[in-house]
Scaffold this motif. Structure first.
Motif, PDB file in Angstrom:
ATOM      1  N   THR A 194       0.836  -1.201   0.000  1.00  9.95           N
ATOM      2  CA  THR A 194       0.000   0.000   0.000  1.00  9.95           C
ATOM      3  C   THR A 194       0.872   1.251   0.000  1.00  9.95           C
ATOM      4  OG1 THR A 194      -1.771  -1.141   1.198  1.00  9.95           O
ATOM      5  CG2 THR A 194      -1.790   1.263   1.240  1.00  9.95           C
ATOM      6  N   THR A 195       1.891   1.234   0.860  1.00  6.68           N
ATOM      7  CA  THR A 195       2.800   2.382   0.958  1.00  6.68           C
ATOM      8  C   THR A 195       3.528   2.629  -0.356  1.00  6.68           C
ATOM      9  OG1 THR A 195       3.125   1.901   3.311  1.00  6.68           O
ATOM     10  CG2 THR A 195       4.718   3.359   2.261  1.00  6.68           C
ATOM     11  N   GLY A 196       4.072   1.567  -0.939  1.00  6.36           N
ATOM     12  CA  GLY A 196       4.771   1.707  -2.213  1.00  6.36           C
ATOM     13  C   GLY A 196       3.850   2.174  -3.325  1.00  6.36           C
ATOM     14  N   GLY A 197       2.631   1.620  -3.374  1.00  8.45           N
ATOM     15  CA  GLY A 197       1.681   2.013  -4.399  1.00  8.45           C
ATOM     16  C   GLY A 197       1.273   3.473  -4.286  1.00  8.45           C
ATOM     17  N   VAL A 198       0.985   3.924  -3.066  1.00  6.55           N
ATOM     18  CA  VAL A 198       0.598   5.325  -2.854  1.00  6.55           C
ATOM     19  C   VAL A 198       1.774   6.249  -3.148  1.00  6.55           C
ATOM     20  CG1 VAL A 198      -0.122   6.998  -1.096  1.00  6.55           C
ATOM     21  CG2 VAL A 198      -1.237   4.763  -1.227  1.00  6.55           C
ATOM     22  N   PHE A 199       2.982   5.818  -2.803  1.00  9.80           N
ATOM     23  CA  PHE A 199       4.190   6.606  -3.073  1.00  9.80           C
ATOM     24  C   PHE A 199       4.366   6.831  -4.572  1.00  9.80           C
ATOM     25  CE2 PHE A 199       8.798   6.695  -3.953  1.00  9.80           C
ATOM     26  CZ  PHE A 199       9.214   7.719  -3.124  1.00  9.80           C
ATOM     27  N   VAL A 200       4.271   5.760  -5.358  1.00 11.92           N
ATOM     28  CA  VAL A 200       4.431   5.869  -6.808  1.00 11.92           C
ATOM     29  C   VAL A 200       3.285   6.686  -7.403  1.00 11.92           C
ATOM     30  CG1 VAL A 200       4.429   4.548  -8.963  1.00 11.92           C
ATOM     31  CG2 VAL A 200       5.757   3.742  -7.010  1.00 11.92           C
ATOM     32  N   THR A 201       2.079   6.439  -6.931  1.00  7.47           N
ATOM     33  CA  THR A 201       0.921   7.187  -7.435  1.00  7.47           C
ATOM     34  C   THR A 201       1.054   8.677  -7.131  1.00  7.47           C
ATOM     35  OG1 THR A 201      -0.519   5.256  -7.114  1.00  7.47           O
ATOM     36  CG2 THR A 201      -1.585   7.402  -7.305  1.00  7.47           C
ATOM     37  N   GLY A 202       1.440   8.998  -5.901  1.00  3.02           N
ATOM     38  CA  GLY A 202       1.526  10.394  -5.491  1.00  3.02           C
ATOM     39  C   GLY A 202       2.562  11.189  -6.263  1.00  3.02           C
ATOM     40  N   ILE A 203       3.739  10.599  -6.456  1.00  2.00           N
ATOM     41  CA  ILE A 203       4.792  11.309  -7.200  1.00  2.00           C
ATOM     42  C   ILE A 203       4.407  11.446  -8.671  1.00  2.00           C
ATOM     43  CG2 ILE A 203       7.185  11.160  -7.993  1.00  2.00           C
ATOM     44  CD1 ILE A 203       7.887   9.926  -5.293  1.00  2.00           C
ATOM     45  N   SER A 204       3.812  10.396  -9.241  1.00  2.00           N
ATOM     46  CA  SER A 204       3.360  10.478 -10.631  1.00  2.00           C
ATOM     47  C   SER A 204       2.300  11.563 -10.787  1.00  2.00           C
ATOM     48  CB  SER A 204       2.801   9.125 -11.080  1.00  2.00           C
ATOM     49  OG  SER A 204       3.768   8.105 -10.991  1.00  2.00           O
ATOM     50  N   ALA A 205       1.342  11.606  -9.858  1.00  2.00           N
ATOM     51  CA  ALA A 205       0.291  12.620  -9.904  1.00  2.00           C
ATOM     52  C   ALA A 205       0.874  14.027  -9.754  1.00  2.00           C
ATOM     53  CB  ALA A 205      -0.743  12.344  -8.812  1.00  2.00           C
ATOM     54  N   PHE A 206       1.900  14.153  -8.935  1.00  6.08           N
ATOM     55  CA  PHE A 206       2.550  15.453  -8.763  1.00  6.08           C
ATOM     56  C   PHE A 206       3.113  15.979 -10.085  1.00  6.08           C
ATOM     57  CE2 PHE A 206       6.653  17.623  -8.108  1.00  6.08           C
ATOM     58  CZ  PHE A 206       6.221  18.769  -7.431  1.00  6.08           C
ATOM     59  N   HIS A 207       3.735  15.088 -10.853  1.00  2.00           N
ATOM     60  CA  HIS A 207       4.293  15.514 -12.135  1.00  2.00           C
ATOM     61  C   HIS A 207       3.192  15.875 -13.128  1.00  2.00           C
ATOM     62  CE1 HIS A 207       8.662  14.999 -11.700  1.00  2.00           C
ATOM     63  NE2 HIS A 207       8.363  14.057 -10.830  1.00  2.00           N
ATOM     64  N   PHE A 208       2.065  15.172 -13.080  1.00  2.00           N
ATOM     65  CA  PHE A 208       0.949  15.557 -13.943  1.00  2.00           C
ATOM     66  C   PHE A 208       0.397  16.921 -13.534  1.00  2.00           C
ATOM     67  CE2 PHE A 208       0.568  11.043 -15.228  1.00  2.00           C
ATOM     68  CZ  PHE A 208       0.417  11.241 -16.598  1.00  2.00           C
ATOM     69  N   ALA A 209       0.323  17.173 -12.228  1.00  2.00           N
ATOM     70  CA  ALA A 209      -0.183  18.465 -11.757  1.00  2.00           C
ATOM     71  C   ALA A 209       0.734  19.607 -12.198  1.00  2.00           C
ATOM     72  CB  ALA A 209      -0.320  18.453 -10.235  1.00  2.00           C
ATOM     73  N   ARG A 210       2.024  19.310 -12.339  1.00  2.00           N
ATOM     74  CA  ARG A 210       2.974  20.336 -12.787  1.00  2.00           C
ATOM     75  C   ARG A 210       3.009  20.478 -14.310  1.00  2.00           C
ATOM     76  NH1 ARG A 210       8.852  20.614 -10.798  1.00  2.00           N
ATOM     77  NH2 ARG A 210       8.979  18.672 -11.985  1.00  2.00           N
ATOM     78  N   GLY A 211       2.270  19.631 -15.015  1.00  2.00           N
ATOM     79  CA  GLY A 211       2.251  19.711 -16.470  1.00  2.00           C
ATOM     80  C   GLY A 211       3.426  19.020 -17.121  1.00  2.00           C
ATOM     81  N   THR A 212       3.730  17.794 -16.697  1.00  2.00           N
ATOM     82  CA  THR A 212       4.865  17.071 -17.240  1.00  2.00           C
ATOM     83  C   THR A 212       4.706  16.763 -18.720  1.00  2.00           C
ATOM     84  OG1 THR A 212       6.208  15.065 -16.986  1.00  2.00           O
ATOM     85  CG2 THR A 212       3.856  14.830 -16.625  1.00  2.00           C
ATOM     86  N   LYS A 213       5.833  16.637 -19.404  1.00  2.00           N
ATOM     87  CA  LYS A 213       5.842  16.181 -20.794  1.00  2.00           C
ATOM     88  C   LYS A 213       6.081  14.667 -20.887  1.00  2.00           C
ATOM     89  CE  LYS A 213       7.596  20.631 -22.471  1.00  2.00           C
ATOM     90  NZ  LYS A 213       8.710  21.323 -23.171  1.00  2.00           N
ATOM     91  N   GLU A 214       6.412  14.066 -19.731  1.00  2.00           N
ATOM     92  CA  GLU A 214       6.646  12.613 -19.685  1.00  2.00           C
ATOM     93  C   GLU A 214       5.312  11.906 -19.488  1.00  2.00           C
ATOM     94  OE1 GLU A 214       9.374  11.032 -20.156  1.00  2.00           O
ATOM     95  OE2 GLU A 214      11.079  12.302 -19.656  1.00  2.00           O
ATOM     96  N   ILE A 215       4.400  12.082 -20.430  1.00  2.00           N
ATOM     97  CA  ILE A 215       3.033  11.595 -20.260  1.00  2.00           C
ATOM     98  C   ILE A 215       2.981  10.075 -20.115  1.00  2.00           C
ATOM     99  CG2 ILE A 215       0.727  11.524 -21.269  1.00  2.00           C
ATOM    100  CD1 ILE A 215       1.579  14.281 -20.396  1.00  2.00           C
TER     101      ILE A 215
END
Length: 430
Positions: A194-215
């Motif tokens: 659960t911790t690992g999944g939320v960690f990966v999800t949260g960081i990925s979501a952060f990059h989307f919120a910043r407008g990443t080009k690594e879609i």
């Protein structure tokens, strides 16, 4: 504070901080292994390149956490002799072997396989390289198993007999199948995922919120992390509930103190069996820690299950507040797991080995001044290591894949402004 309270504070603080490293290591390494397997056996060159960069990015965050966290594990070993020599004297014949096996696995086998994986990019055959990260995963969970065997004996001693004031192992099979160890291992395994999944999800979501080009990279990471987090957080609640019948049978005072009911009757019974003492663990600590774990656990499970539904048409990442919500959830599994450990350990008080050895009897004959100095030193070092670890993780997570150095076969650009998606990156080839 008394000497016993200082020793307990020292071990509780250092163990609690060390656990923050461990739960992320256990939760992140199988996700990295899945990513690497998918990358290695993807036929399409473009997809393979993206998945390899994704593996290297998350693998670097895992390596940072492992490298800093292993130092906390080494330091903790000294506390058994420093503060709890009575425990080593009484139970060393029983759980000395599990602790030794854990040390051999974590600091030799796991470290060796991880080192070969780190330096094997572009040098080892595809199958061998993928096998190494799965061996790292296997040894990480094998290490956790032996730790839980030792802790399970302290929670519910089985397979032993006492001779001359010392416990001797009589049934190795009973020790290995102790329900207090196996159920707890299943529980922390799901909590780690659960911790690992939320960690990966949260960081990925952060990059989307910043407008990443690594879609594609972060979309794939987010989906994998979210599915793992959602499934694991659902089952961690179920496995947690399975432990209550075992606790009611083996540690009735813990459950009575939790519900604040029937404590007086059990107190009188334990006084008759073991002599005068206060055998009731603190109700407040148990209630707060249990509520912290259950409320956060149910919250994470509910949010991740809803988020899985929002993956449809990328609603989760197209709505910036939702993306930031997933990022804000990163600390929650850590807090919940800390609450679980407080409930497990405080609920055993005043016993160190339940029914056999109390905390006061296990305490070493050291002065209060020595404990003040060692407690201050240990906690300071551990807090500093935790701060270094999370600052490094935050820095490399924020900078994104372009800052990844793991597996690079030629120099990478540093401090490149923006997302780095336009930079041509070296990709290890098999």
């Amino acid at each position: 504070m008394s000497a016993a309270e200082l020793a307990r504070l020292q071990f509780a603080a250092t163990t609690g901080i060390h656990w923050l490293f461990v739960i992320l290591t256990m939760g992140l390494v199988p996700i990295v292994a899945i990513m690497h397997t998918r990358a290695a056996y993807t036929r399409d060159p473009d997809k393979r390149a993206t998945r390899e960069r994704m593996t290297r990015f998350w693998g670097q965050l895992y390596v940072i956490n492992y490298a800093v966290g292993i130092a906390t594990g080494l330091v903790m070993e000294f506390q058994f002799g420093l503060s709890w020599s009575g425990l080593s004297k009484f139970a060393g014949n029983v759980f000395g072997a599990p602790l030794a096996l854990e040390t051999l696995i974590a600091f030799f086998a796991e470290s060796t396989f991880l080192g070969m994986w780190i330096f094997g990019w572009g040098r080892l055959r595809r199958g061998v390289h993928v096998t190494l990260i799965w061996l790292v995963t296997l040894t990480a969970y094998a290490s956790a198993y032996w730790i839980m065997i030792a802790n399970g004996f302290m929670q519910h001693p089985v397979g032993y007999e006492v001779r001359g004031g010392e416990a001797y192992l009589t049934d190795f099979g009973a020790l290995l199948t102790n329900p207090h160890a196996l159920l707890a291992l299943a529980h922390i395994t799901l909590a780690a995922l659960t911790t690992g999944g939320v960690f990966v999800t949260g960081i990925s979501a952060f990059h989307f919120a910043r407008g990443t080009k690594e879609i594609e990279l972060f979309r794939s990471s987010l989906r994998l992390g979210l599915w793992i987090g959602a499934v694991a957080s659902f089952f961690v609640i179920i496995v947690g509930d399975l432990q209550f019948p075992v606790l009611e049978r083996t540690q009735p005072m813990k459950m009575a103190a939790l519900e604040n009911s029937g404590v007086a009757e059990l107190q009188a019974q334990l006084v008759t069996e073991h002599g005068p003492a206060d055998y009731a663990p603190p109700h407040g600590w148990l209630r707060v820690s249990m509520d912290t774990m259950t409320i956060i656990g149910n919250t994470v499970s509910t949010v991740t299950l809803i988020a899985v539904c929002l993956l449809w048409k990328d609603w989760l990442v197209r709505r910036r507040p939702l993306a930031y919500l997933m990022t804000a959830m990163i600390p929650l599994p850590f807090i919940a797991s800390a609450g679980g450990w407080v409930f497990r350990e405080v609920g055993r008080q005043p016993w160190l080995v339940y029914g056999e050895l109390t905390v006061n009897d296990a305490l070493s004959h050291v002065s209060r001044t020595s404990l003040v100095v060692s407690c201050t030193a240990f906690i300071t070092v551990f807090v500093a290591l935790a701060a270094v670890n999370w600052s490094l993780i935050a820095r490399f997570a924020r900078r994104g894949p372009h800052a990844t150095q793991l597996g690079a076969t030629e120099p990478l650009p540093h401090d490149v402004p923006g997302d780095g998606a336009d930079e041509k990156q070296p990709v290890p080839t098999y």
